[in-house]
Design a protein around this motif. Structure first.
Motif, PDB file in Angstrom:
ATOM      1  N   ARG A 299     151.893 -47.819  29.385  1.00  0.00           N
ATOM      2  CA  ARG A 299     151.192 -47.307  30.657  1.00  0.00           C
ATOM      3  C   ARG A 299     152.025 -46.832  31.639  1.00  0.00           C
ATOM      4  NH1 ARG A 299     145.777 -50.973  31.381  1.00  0.00           N
ATOM      5  NH2 ARG A 299     144.614 -50.370  29.578  1.00  0.00           N
ATOM      6  N   GLY A 300     153.266 -47.195  31.532  1.00  0.00           N
ATOM      7  CA  GLY A 300     154.294 -46.408  32.698  1.00  0.00           C
ATOM      8  C   GLY A 300     154.427 -47.379  33.934  1.00  0.00           C
ATOM      9  N   TYR A 301     154.037 -48.745  33.761  1.00  0.00           N
ATOM     10  CA  TYR A 301     154.124 -49.531  34.937  1.00  0.00           C
ATOM     11  C   TYR A 301     155.498 -50.225  35.037  1.00  0.00           C
ATOM     12  CZ  TYR A 301     148.874 -49.104  35.297  1.00  0.00           C
ATOM     13  OH  TYR A 301     147.425 -48.746  35.238  1.00  0.00           O
ATOM     14  N   ASP A 302     155.635 -50.884  36.049  1.00  0.00           N
ATOM     15  CA  ASP A 302     157.002 -51.521  36.115  1.00  0.00           C
ATOM     16  C   ASP A 302     156.845 -52.986  35.631  1.00  0.00           C
ATOM     17  OD1 ASP A 302     159.497 -53.042  37.083  1.00  0.00           O
ATOM     18  OD2 ASP A 302     159.072 -52.142  39.023  1.00  0.00           O
ATOM     19  N   VAL A 303     157.733 -53.060  34.419  1.00  0.00           N
ATOM     20  CA  VAL A 303     157.524 -54.380  33.747  1.00  0.00           C
ATOM     21  C   VAL A 303     158.224 -55.778  34.542  1.00  0.00           C
ATOM     22  CG1 VAL A 303     157.914 -55.604  31.574  1.00  0.00           C
ATOM     23  CG2 VAL A 303     158.043 -53.040  31.742  1.00  0.00           C
ATOM     24  N   ASP A 304     159.393 -55.508  35.170  1.00  0.00           N
ATOM     25  CA  ASP A 304     160.098 -56.491  35.584  1.00  0.00           C
ATOM     26  C   ASP A 304     159.701 -56.995  36.873  1.00  0.00           C
ATOM     27  OD1 ASP A 304     161.489 -57.123  33.527  1.00  0.00           O
ATOM     28  OD2 ASP A 304     163.150 -55.576  33.719  1.00  0.00           O
ATOM     29  N   GLN A 305     159.264 -55.828  37.832  1.00  0.00           N
ATOM     30  CA  GLN A 305     158.606 -56.123  39.018  1.00  0.00           C
ATOM     31  C   GLN A 305     157.205 -55.944  39.242  1.00  0.00           C
ATOM     32  OE1 GLN A 305     160.437 -57.287  42.181  1.00  0.00           O
ATOM     33  NE2 GLN A 305     161.862 -57.836  40.789  1.00  0.00           N
ATOM     34  N   PRO A 306     156.209 -56.524  38.757  1.00  0.00           N
ATOM     35  CA  PRO A 306     154.704 -55.958  38.731  1.00  0.00           C
ATOM     36  C   PRO A 306     154.442 -55.968  40.222  1.00  0.00           C
ATOM     37  CG  PRO A 306     155.030 -57.964  37.361  1.00  0.00           C
ATOM     38  CD  PRO A 306     156.357 -57.699  37.976  1.00  0.00           C
ATOM     39  N   ARG A 307     153.556 -54.942  40.499  1.00  0.00           N
ATOM     40  CA  ARG A 307     152.950 -54.495  41.782  1.00  0.00           C
ATOM     41  C   ARG A 307     152.290 -55.968  42.235  1.00  0.00           C
ATOM     42  NH1 ARG A 307     147.796 -51.377  40.610  1.00  0.00           N
ATOM     43  NH2 ARG A 307     146.676 -53.051  40.329  1.00  0.00           N
TER      44      ARG A 307
END
Ligand code: UD1
Ligand code: BG6
Length: 365
Positions: A348-356
């Protein structure tokens, strides 16, 4: 350093055979266990009226996963507290209680405030943490370091499995004075030694979980049903998906399905049912049948070779995992769900290590 991996979460998931080995190092003997940090306090713990687990997020879930085995071996009532809720209620805690605080970072504000509260009520306070020198390690009367190695991904993965293993070893230590459970204890100690190899085996599902993630890319919501030893797996699997893949997901007790969640079932909502072999297996078989009857979109996690027993007649997607001792099965079962959450997030292209909106360690209330 990420080494050959793209993300810390991915590295930490794949590191688990190693992190579990370091967690257990020096702590397993042939027929017994050793926890240097608890040995002078075991007598007090055995005489306590109640053991209370306190934690937040994944650390709470780890304690929940290990609770049935601790109850079984200690014979002491074990209760669960989310740190913030214990503080909101000012729930009663007594001198005769043992309060066990579980925290990867050892710095979570809610957990530390609950610790202050339990200390002021005179309970024996035990810490379980990954961080030597943390506030939790310093302020508890005694405890155990999980020794999983530094965890960087905000979503906790390897610390979760190491926390379950440490609490299981703690249960073995507390129960060590009982002759009637000796053979049970020895068989769990044997399974603990085999666990890193079984974790290596389940990690081979990586590509399969990537395929599953692709097929779930469009979902709006995901339910996860578990019970017994794997109620916690349902909560933790759903928490991973929520945290990193930013998708609504709920872990639910399968025994509660008829009391509400069943109303949500239709042909589109994906539902993961955890149905590996243990004393609850036949109940989970009937849960699967009821979901089939309502045309639920099922993904069933079962023990290797059990496909026909869990999914006769209906259509469902299977996740087959190696069978280990019942109380250690949560360590195996969470891994495909960690992989699923990871792949969904990357796709989905989200930040895995630093979630929103999230932080690794929440040091304010
Ligand atoms: C300890 C050493 C380890 C060494 C081993 C050899 C440390 C941190 N650990 O491990 O390096 O290889 O002896 O026998 O030096 N504690 C708390 N609260 C907590 C966690 C721990 O009070 O939340 C206390 C324990 O009660 C104990 C000490 O910290 O007194 C160390 O705990 P732990 O590292 O788990 O002990 P060992 O496994 O014996
Ligand atoms: C935060 C993290 O909310 O704190 C979670 O984002 C974690 O991943 C929770 O489970 C508890 O942290 P700790 O360090 O007390 O285990």
């Amino acid at each position: 350093k990420k080494g050959n991996y793209d993300h810390f979460m991915q590295k930490e998931i794949h590191e688990q055979p190693h992190s579990l080995t370091t967690t257990m190092r020096g702590r397993l003997r042939d027929k017994s266990v050793v926890l240097g940090g608890l040995k002078d306090h075991l007598k007090t713990i055995r005489h306590s009226r109640r053991i209370i687990f306190v934690g937040c997020g994944t650390s709470y879930n780890a304690a929940l996963a290990a609770r049935p085995f601790l109850e079984e071996l200690s014979g002491i009532p074990v209760t669960m507290e989310l740190a913030s809720d214990l503080l909101d209620r000012k729930g009663p805690i007594y001198r005769e209680d043992t309060a066990v605080f579980v925290s990867q970072s050892g710095e979570t504000a809610d957990t530390l405030l609950a610790l202050e509260y339990a200390l002021s009520n005179g309970a024996l306070c035990v810490g379980i943490t990954n961080t030597v020198g943390s506030t939790l390690a310093r302020k508890t009367h005694c405890g155990v370091h999980i020794n999983a190695g530094c965890e960087i991904g905000v979503a906790s993965t390897k610390a979760y499995t190491s926390q379950i293993v440490v609490i299981t070893i703690m249960a073995l230590a507390i129960g060590a004075d009982s002759i009637s459970t000796q053979s049970r204890r020895e068989s769990i100690i044997n399974s603990l030694s085999d666990l890193p190899d079984k974790v290596r085996e389940v990690l081979r599902l990586d590509n399969e979980m990537k395929d599953l993630a692709e097929s779930l890319m469009q979902m709006q919501s995901l339910l996860v049903f578990g019970r017994g030893y794997n109620y916690a797996t349902a909560l933790e699997g759903a928490l991973k998906v929520k945290e990193v893949a930013l998708t609504h997901s709920e872990g639910m007790l399968a025994g509660e399905m008829k009391h509400g969640p069943l109303a949500l079932v239709d042909e589109t909502l994906p539902i993961i049912v955890i149905a590996t072999r243990d004393a609850c297996f036949s109940q989970q078989q009937s849960v699967i049948q009821q979901l089939h009857a309502r045309k639920g979109r099922l993904i069933v996690m079962c023990s290797s070779g059990d496909a026909a027993s869990v999914c006769s007649g209906g259509s469902c997607r299977l996740i087959e995992v190696p069978l280990v001792a019942d109380c250690l099965q949560p360590v195996i079962n969470i891994i495909p769900l960690q992989l699923l959450a990871y792949h969904l997030t990357v796709l989905r292209g989200y930040d895995v290590d630093q979630p929103r909106n999230l932080a690794k360690s929440v040091t304010t209330q």
